[in-house]
Enzyme design. Structure first.
Site, short mmCIF file in Angstrom:
data_model
loop_
_atom_site.label_atom_id
_atom_site.label_comp_id
_atom_site.label_asym_id
_atom_site.label_seq_id
_atom_site.Cartn_x
_atom_site.Cartn_y
_atom_site.Cartn_z
N CYS A 204 36.08 48.53 34.63
CA CYS A 204 35.95 47.07 34.71
C CYS A 204 34.64 46.63 34.07
O CYS A 204 34.46 46.80 32.87
CB CYS A 204 36.10 46.60 36.15
SG CYS A 204 36.44 44.81 36.28
N HIS B 294 41.60 48.56 36.82
CA HIS B 294 41.08 49.34 37.95
C HIS B 294 42.00 50.52 38.23
O HIS B 294 43.02 50.37 38.92
CB HIS B 294 41.00 48.46 39.20
CG HIS B 294 39.91 47.44 39.16
ND1 HIS B 294 38.63 47.71 39.59
CD2 HIS B 294 39.91 46.16 38.73
CE1 HIS B 294 37.88 46.63 39.43
NE2 HIS B 294 38.63 45.68 38.90
N GLU C 153 41.53 52.89 40.29
CA GLU C 153 41.53 53.19 41.73
C GLU C 153 42.47 52.28 42.51
O GLU C 153 42.78 52.55 43.68
CB GLU C 153 40.10 53.07 42.29
CG GLU C 153 39.59 51.67 42.52
CD GLU C 153 39.11 50.94 41.27
OE1 GLU C 153 38.57 49.83 41.40
OE2 GLU C 153 39.26 51.50 40.16
#
Length: 215
Positions: free
Chosen positions: A82, A192, A194
């Site tokens: 990001c 992202h 994750e």
């Protein structure tokens, strides 16, 4: 000595990134650290980032980790996430703010005038949600990830590399924009991983085993 260091400079989605890395690599030593010696000793380095660019760059400077991050960018497998992608470029329109300057180019805001969807609907900024990612060149971090796989985005700005060969993937909102870059030992993404379920975890697993070489 840690195998993977997640850089803690006072901002960013640190714990979620570390948790996802530990999920895909339970036998590896993964630390969240603001200690320069720990980061310098790690085999791989991850730079997350969220919030506003002026705050991120100010926090990085205040942490004393700017030079440590620049060293890692030059030496070891490095993953930016990001704002950890955006920070690598020369400057961002947000602020505006001078960034690390490791990659040539600027970070620009989505233009409101261009945000018209296929059915004529107005798209909003920030771009939030799931979007297909178009891999534009091979890379070890794409291994096992299908072309067009969807990843989770949350951003108002995106990189505009001066060198088109840096682009490793694009996404559409509604026009194409660079959402992943790759150069030598550096790989960085606007989305992202994750938060991107199976595909995101696979990308992180690929990073854990990456030797820092390109395609």
């Amino acid at each position: 000595m840690a195998e993977i260091a997640v850089v803690d400079y006072g901002t960013g989605n640190l714990r979620s990134v570390a948790k996802a890395l530990k999920h895909v690599a339970p036998d590896r030593s993964i630390v969240v650290s603001g200690d320069p010696s720990v980061i310098r000793g790690a085999h791989r380095v991850v730079l997350p980032g969220q919030s506003a660019m002026p705050d991120c760059m100010a926090s990085l400077a205040a942490s004393g980790l700017r030079d440590v991050v620049l060293e890692a960018l030059a030496e070891r497998p490095f993953l930016g996430i990001c704002l950890g992608l955006q920070m690598l470029f020369d400057a961002s329109e947000e602020g505006p703010t001078a960034c690390l300057g490791s990659l040539t180019g600027r970070v620009v805001r989505f233009r409101e005038a261009n945000l018209v969807g296929a059915n004529g609907e107005r798209l909003k900024v920030p771009h939030m949600g799931w979007s297909p990612v178009r891999q534009v060149r091979p890379h070890p971090l794409w291994e096992g990830i299908e072309p067009g796989e969807r990843f989770y985005f949350a951003h108002s700005y995106h990189p505009a590399p001066a060198d088109p060969s840096l682009t490793a993937a694009t996404a559409d909102y509604p026009s194409p924009f660079t959402c992943a870059i790759a150069r030598a030992n550096i790989f960085a993404v606007q989305f992202h991983p994750e938060k991107s379920h199976r595909a995101g975890l696979r990308l992180l697993a690929n990073f854990v085993n990456w030797d820092g070489r390109g395609d």
